[in-house]
Design an enzyme around this catalytic site. Sequence first.
Site, PDB file in Angstrom:
ATOM      1  N   GLN A   1       0.835  -1.200   0.000  1.00  0.00           N
ATOM      2  CA  GLN A   1       0.000   0.000   0.000  1.00  0.00           C
ATOM      3  C   GLN A   1       0.870   1.250   0.000  1.00  0.00           C
ATOM      4  O   GLN A   1       1.863   1.330   0.714  1.00  0.00           O
ATOM      5  CB  GLN A   1      -0.912  -0.015   1.234  1.00  0.00           C
ATOM      6  CG  GLN A   1      -2.147   0.840   1.097  1.00  0.00           C
ATOM      7  CD  GLN A   1      -3.256   0.426   2.055  1.00  0.00           C
ATOM      8  OE1 GLN A   1      -3.292  -0.697   2.524  1.00  0.00           O
ATOM      9  NE2 GLN A   1      -4.168   1.330   2.343  1.00  0.00           N
TER      10      GLN A   1
ATOM     11  N   SER B   1       4.429  -6.086   3.038  1.00  0.00           N
ATOM     12  CA  SER B   1       3.083  -6.087   3.617  1.00  0.00           C
ATOM     13  C   SER B   1       2.096  -6.753   2.661  1.00  0.00           C
ATOM     14  O   SER B   1       2.183  -7.952   2.403  1.00  0.00           O
ATOM     15  CB  SER B   1       2.672  -4.656   3.978  1.00  0.00           C
ATOM     16  OG  SER B   1       1.489  -4.638   4.739  1.00  0.00           O
ATOM     17  N   LEU B   2       1.160  -5.999   2.098  1.00  0.00           N
ATOM     18  CA  LEU B   2       0.228  -6.535   1.110  1.00  0.00           C
ATOM     19  C   LEU B   2       0.948  -7.322   0.018  1.00  0.00           C
ATOM     20  O   LEU B   2       0.447  -8.333  -0.496  1.00  0.00           O
ATOM     21  CB  LEU B   2      -0.550  -5.382   0.484  1.00  0.00           C
ATOM     22  CG  LEU B   2      -1.202  -5.641  -0.878  1.00  0.00           C
ATOM     23  CD1 LEU B   2      -2.377  -6.587  -0.729  1.00  0.00           C
ATOM     24  CD2 LEU B   2      -1.591  -4.336  -1.536  1.00  0.00           C
TER      25      LEU B   2
ATOM     26  N   ARG C   1      -8.758  -9.091   3.485  1.00  0.00           N
ATOM     27  CA  ARG C   1      -7.760  -8.417   4.325  1.00  0.00           C
ATOM     28  C   ARG C   1      -8.030  -6.915   4.375  1.00  0.00           C
ATOM     29  O   ARG C   1      -7.998  -6.298   5.453  1.00  0.00           O
ATOM     30  CB  ARG C   1      -6.362  -8.687   3.761  1.00  0.00           C
ATOM     31  CG  ARG C   1      -5.203  -8.024   4.507  1.00  0.00           C
ATOM     32  CD  ARG C   1      -3.903  -8.338   3.775  1.00  0.00           C
ATOM     33  NE  ARG C   1      -2.718  -7.949   4.519  1.00  0.00           N
ATOM     34  CZ  ARG C   1      -2.092  -6.794   4.376  1.00  0.00           C
ATOM     35  NH1 ARG C   1      -2.558  -5.881   3.532  1.00  0.00           N
ATOM     36  NH2 ARG C   1      -0.994  -6.527   5.083  1.00  0.00           N
TER      37      ARG C   1
ATOM     38  N   HIS D   1      -0.032  -2.929  11.285  1.00  0.00           N
ATOM     39  CA  HIS D   1       1.095  -3.696  11.840  1.00  0.00           C
ATOM     40  C   HIS D   1       1.342  -3.352  13.308  1.00  0.00           C
ATOM     41  O   HIS D   1       2.483  -3.221  13.749  1.00  0.00           O
ATOM     42  CB  HIS D   1       2.359  -3.473  11.002  1.00  0.00           C
ATOM     43  CG  HIS D   1       2.194  -3.908   9.575  1.00  0.00           C
ATOM     44  ND1 HIS D   1       2.109  -5.232   9.215  1.00  0.00           N
ATOM     45  CD2 HIS D   1       2.060  -3.187   8.437  1.00  0.00           C
ATOM     46  CE1 HIS D   1       1.936  -5.304   7.902  1.00  0.00           C
ATOM     47  NE2 HIS D   1       1.896  -4.090   7.411  1.00  0.00           N
TER      48      HIS D   1
ATOM     49  N   GLN E   1       1.386 -11.309  10.338  1.00  0.00           N
ATOM     50  CA  GLN E   1       1.835 -10.065   9.714  1.00  0.00           C
ATOM     51  C   GLN E   1       0.937  -8.882  10.035  1.00  0.00           C
ATOM     52  O   GLN E   1       1.393  -7.740  10.132  1.00  0.00           O
ATOM     53  CB  GLN E   1       1.909 -10.272   8.194  1.00  0.00           C
ATOM     54  CG  GLN E   1       2.498  -9.117   7.428  1.00  0.00           C
ATOM     55  CD  GLN E   1       1.808  -8.903   6.092  1.00  0.00           C
ATOM     56  OE1 GLN E   1       0.675  -8.435   6.028  1.00  0.00           O
ATOM     57  NE2 GLN E   1       2.492  -9.266   5.021  1.00  0.00           N
TER      58      GLN E   1
END
Length: 313
Positions: free
Chosen positions: A29, A108-109, A133, A215, A264
């Site tokens: 992102q 991340s993503l 998600r 996170h 995560q």
Amino acid sequence: MLQTKNTHTLLLFYAIKKYNMNAFVFPGQGSQFQGMGKDLAGEHQKAANLFAQANDILGFSLTDIMFSGSADELRQTRVTQPAIFAHSMAVRTVLGDGFSPQMVAGHSLGEFSALTAIGALTFADGLQLVAQRAQAMQDACNQSHGTMAAVLALADEVVEDICTSIDGIVVAANYNCPGQLVISGEIPAVETACEKLKEKGAKRALILPVGGAFHSPLMEPAREQLADAIRQTSFKKPSCPIYQNVMAQPTQDSEVIKENLIAQLTGPVRWTQTIRAMRDEGATHFVECGPGKVLQGLVRKIDSEAQVQAALG
């Protein structure tokens, strides 16, 4: 002109595969941009077909927003994450045999993109998990008052120590590169941490324009919501090792991969540690597969000797 550039890119990939160790990395992102994917779909039928498939799976026209939507529309988490995933997969599809990694990682993503690219997930399953998600994270943001802040020019250990000294929830969330760490947590705790970090010598400690504390422990509702979906999804053994955010170590074990994906959401993105681990295992070339150039810049800051390029262009 584009065909010539893409042919050159593929020839370069074959040379990398033969003579060097290459790693493909997938953005998260923040890499989105207005008009993303429009040229790709116009120039490559495979990309256009994949985008159409994404629209069908999601039940709304993601491409309308990607190709012609406003920055605000594209910034919505429920749109941003599927858009970046779909763009990354379109690039991977266009590469065809030029996609030949010895190892992968995603920011991340981007882990979902990386896993789909190396065959651990089907495109449909990967996109559905990404959509779930995104919704889970948005729901968690609505339940809490959290934010994130970028901290520049301060050692990771100093940032970590400050975070642990603050009353309230604030943690190190993104280890992006040396001297660039993002903290995440409750708004008052993050604001207090920023003041203390400036006192400790941080060049900047800047609150980011984000909708929540990604996170961090504030994402626990999202972690619980996504855990069932991940555990119920079929994962195959990937074609090469993936270095996941929470451990920064390689794995091809499907069960380990699932648990790391779940962890995560509330755990840190150890990007600096990931790139260093990949370099230690022989990676010499890093190819960013997806929109933007964010990861190319971070890799260069982590290791100035690494060869870095975009997948297409």
